[in-house]
Design an enzyme around this catalytic site. Structure first.
Site, mmCIF file in Angstrom:
data_model
loop_
_atom_site.group_PDB
_atom_site.id
_atom_site.type_symbol
_atom_site.label_atom_id
_atom_site.label_comp_id
_atom_site.label_asym_id
_atom_site.label_seq_id
_atom_site.Cartn_x
_atom_site.Cartn_y
_atom_site.Cartn_z
ATOM 1 C CG ASP B 116 34.272 47.325 40.039
ATOM 2 O OD1 ASP B 116 33.249 47.705 40.852
ATOM 3 O OD2 ASP B 116 34.469 46.429 39.247
ATOM 4 C CG HIS B 123 30.504 38.442 41.995
ATOM 5 N ND1 HIS B 123 30.416 37.844 40.753
ATOM 6 C CD2 HIS B 123 31.759 39.459 42.202
ATOM 7 C CE1 HIS B 123 31.403 38.319 40.038
ATOM 8 N NE2 HIS B 123 32.329 39.056 40.868
ATOM 9 C CD GLU B 189 32.701 41.809 36.893
ATOM 10 O OE1 GLU B 189 33.128 42.895 37.419
ATOM 11 O OE2 GLU B 189 33.120 40.634 37.019
ATOM 12 C CD GLU B 191 30.663 46.361 39.174
ATOM 13 O OE1 GLU B 191 31.140 47.226 39.974
ATOM 14 O OE2 GLU B 191 31.503 45.561 38.538
ATOM 15 C CD GLN B 230 38.567 39.175 35.593
ATOM 16 O OE1 GLN B 230 37.624 39.232 34.716
ATOM 17 N NE2 GLN B 230 38.346 39.223 36.950
ATOM 18 C CB THR B 247 33.180 50.891 32.974
ATOM 19 O OG1 THR B 247 34.110 50.075 33.178
ATOM 20 C CG2 THR B 247 32.189 50.670 34.136
ATOM 21 C CD GLU B 348 28.679 35.509 39.610
ATOM 22 O OE1 GLU B 348 28.224 35.408 40.708
ATOM 23 O OE2 GLU B 348 28.757 36.700 39.059
#
Lengths: 405, 405
Positions: B116, B123, B189, B191, B230, B247, B348
């Site tokens: 990743d 970001h 997330e 992506e 995290q 994921t 965010e």
């Protein structure tokens, strides 16, 4: 006791019986067990005895066998113990003994996910001092959880594979911009690796008590590291190219059942760990590594005092519901003891390259092209003797990289 | 133009033709191509035409096909374009069209290693501000190399798989010790993921020019993240349990050949990158994501302005000689644009949970049990239209974890 002749000092005594994958001439690679300086070719022996699953030993990795789970591992160990100790088996087994000198060994396991922990307090303290000289060496989380991260499974290589010196970005502390080139601080990490056999279910943590249900055994791991690449890249997401170029593992997987003789209680943990990491019978193994640079002993890291037990590593790895698969490998992280000659990396042995080692009349810091690095290890039994319970060795030679732009 | 009826607004127009692995009733899972709201069952069509390699489409993953390399990918794309555009093929193909509503989709690829990256400047700046409020948000290495790390390949799951809320250690900023429990800051997330087909050789870096020789295509990635886990675990070795529980990836792999229509030049990079990351024709893709929480659009991150191109990511990933394998997946990292409604994660979008989003009359910060999160994406052609070039969607629903001790 075995009817097979085992040389004095062999790591592979009659109660060790590690499994690996060998190549013999042009034949297909397949599973063997090591005893003394020979390999038992298991597929034809199992076939001759008409055992269920004999085909599993005819495969080029241990994965299918590992997936069977602990009852089958125990039954297989008992079968192997009988083969080598019961002289009535001699006629069946002897035709299928091959000298180790006549075979090549390959990766024993097709590795699924590879996780590397950081479980030696001495190593984490040393690295903290070297990488972050202005802060506390151990970060606040270190004694609360076994810190770990994912490594690259696809670049795990068999012992004996040449290690191409990696290139990459690094930035000198007094430089304003990075440069690209061959690593100038190529290092080793001396580690013990745990091989997972029985998979777990996504969403279901594995408890510390279930460690032996999932883990089959251990290998030696040399997690080659480029310290200059690592120092520049590792914030904020951790080591990447500084490690991913190669990780070597030893060819013979020693089972937890064989290692049981060397189990020692885990040292006390202070502060106390959270309940999901706590257990009544947490153990380490009394294993001592020997690190040889070009044939000369340079360090002897002891595994027995590691801060985190392998059962805690597995419980932590799955605490969030992450599943493990057959073939997963998780390693201890570099093993370093308190003495200078017990450190498991050259960055520690030479204190960042500032205190070269004198090896065979020559000063050494990091690895040079042509250097050969070999790690071997022995487990001790409860009487303090080595008992033929060796892990064999993992070796690799540095070759120059071809690219320097 | 196709003889197959394609509904208006379908992501799977006649030039997209993404590949995936479907299940139909009790039949073995196998490879199909999406067109409109149907799947072409490729194995019987290829068999009927007596094509070499028809068996590759009868397999439960794309890996064997991906390993064939770019000439075979191109030939297959041309064959597919002919099947759907040439009405003479109708009699052969029509019996093997299955409605997408009648099939289940599984993971398209058996993932080897998963990397990743962290390639969106917006970001990385946002996360820097949130995780390290007292320092510069972008760390010194960020504009010199595409920062990345290894994730857990074994917990990559198919779109539609329920996501069990992870438990783990976290420590409140005002607490002295950590606690264990269900994550209270569960996030997404958004992506883009690149799927590697052609392997590379250990010790040989892949140049930026060789990107299209190795990468077959793209999928959508939702790298679920537990921000509380995290934040506590990630120093010094990076994210681990905060990410490794799951994921999700989308079922249809869109080829680079299909995406070529949406290629845009990479924005200028300042400072200039080192030669191994430089290239004359570096591109991004003009892809826009749409993020839906319980069916309501909450964000539309744009991919086209990402700082690092996928060719640079691959060149960096292999710069140290690390090899790639068929089935490797590397993802962009969270994609965030400069506008508030272009951010690719809830940490965010809600600025660390302090600015809840109003969605359908309810305030939201992080994900709650029962929430359903869906990401879709479209690529634009050079004329600005969507051209039926969609990536489909990746979806998952949060289920409560069972453990809280």
């Amino acid at each position: 006791m075995s009817w097979i002749d085992i040389p004095d000092g062999s790591p592979f005594g009659p109660e060790n019986l590690p499994l690996g994958v060998f190549r013999h001439g042009d034949e297909e690679p397949r599973v063997g067990a090591a005893i003394g300086d020979q390999v038992i070719d298991l597929a034809p022996v199992a076939s001759a005895q008409m055992l269920d699953g004999a085909q599993l030993f005819a495969q080029p990795s241990l994965n299918a066998f590992l997936a069977l789970g602990r009852p089958a591992w125990r039954a297989t160990r008992n079968w192997l113990l009988d083969l080598v100790s019961n002289s009535a088996e001699r006629d069946t087994v002897e035709p299928h003994l091959i000298p180790q000198s006549a075979v090549g060994m390959q990766l024993p396991v097709e590795v699924a996910d590879y996780v590397d922990f950081y479980a030696s307090e001495q190593h984490a303290t040393n690295l903290g001092r070297l990488f972050r000289p202005d802060s506390e060496p151990l970060l606040p989380n270190w004694k609360h959880l076994p810190v770990g991260y994912h490594g690259r499974a696809g670049t795990i290589v068999a012992s004996g594979t040449d290690i191409v010196r990696p290139s990459g970005q690094r930035k000198a502390s007094d430089a304003t911009v990075p440069t690209y080139g061959r690593s100038q601080r190529l290092d080793i990490e001396v580690e013990l690796g745990y091989v997972v056999g029985t998979p777990s279910t996504l969403g279901k943590p594995v408890s510390v008590e279930d460690f032996e249900e999932h883990v089959y055994g251990v290998v030696l791991v040399n997690d080659w590291s480029a310290r200059d690449l690592q120092a520049w890249e590792y914030v904020p997401l951790g080591p990447f190219l500084g490690k991913s170029f190669a990780t070597s593992i030893s060819p013979w997987v020693v089972s937890l059942d064989a290692l049981a003789a060397s189990a020692v209680p885990l040292p006390a943990q202070d502060p106390p760990v959270l309940p999901y990491l706590a257990g009544k019978n947490l153990v380490n193994y009394d294993i001592t590594f020997e690190v040889y640079l070009n044939g000369h002993l340079v360090s002897s890291p002891p595994y027995r005092d590691l801060y985190w037990s392998p059962a805690q590593m597995l419980a932590h790895l799955t605490a969030n519901g992450a599943s493990v698969r057959t073939g997963d490998l998780y390693a201890s992280g570099t093993v370093s003891g308190p003495e200078k000659n017990q450190r498991g990396s050259f960055i520690e042995l030479t204190w960042g390259g500032r205190e070269p080692l004198l090896v065979n009349g020559k000063h050494h810091t990091f690895l040079e092209d042509g250097d050969e690095l070999t790690i071997s290890a022995w487990a001790r039994g409860s009487d303090g003797s080595r008992l033929g319970l060796g892990l064999g060795e993992v070796t690799g030679r540095i070759t120059p990289g071809s690219r320097d732009k």
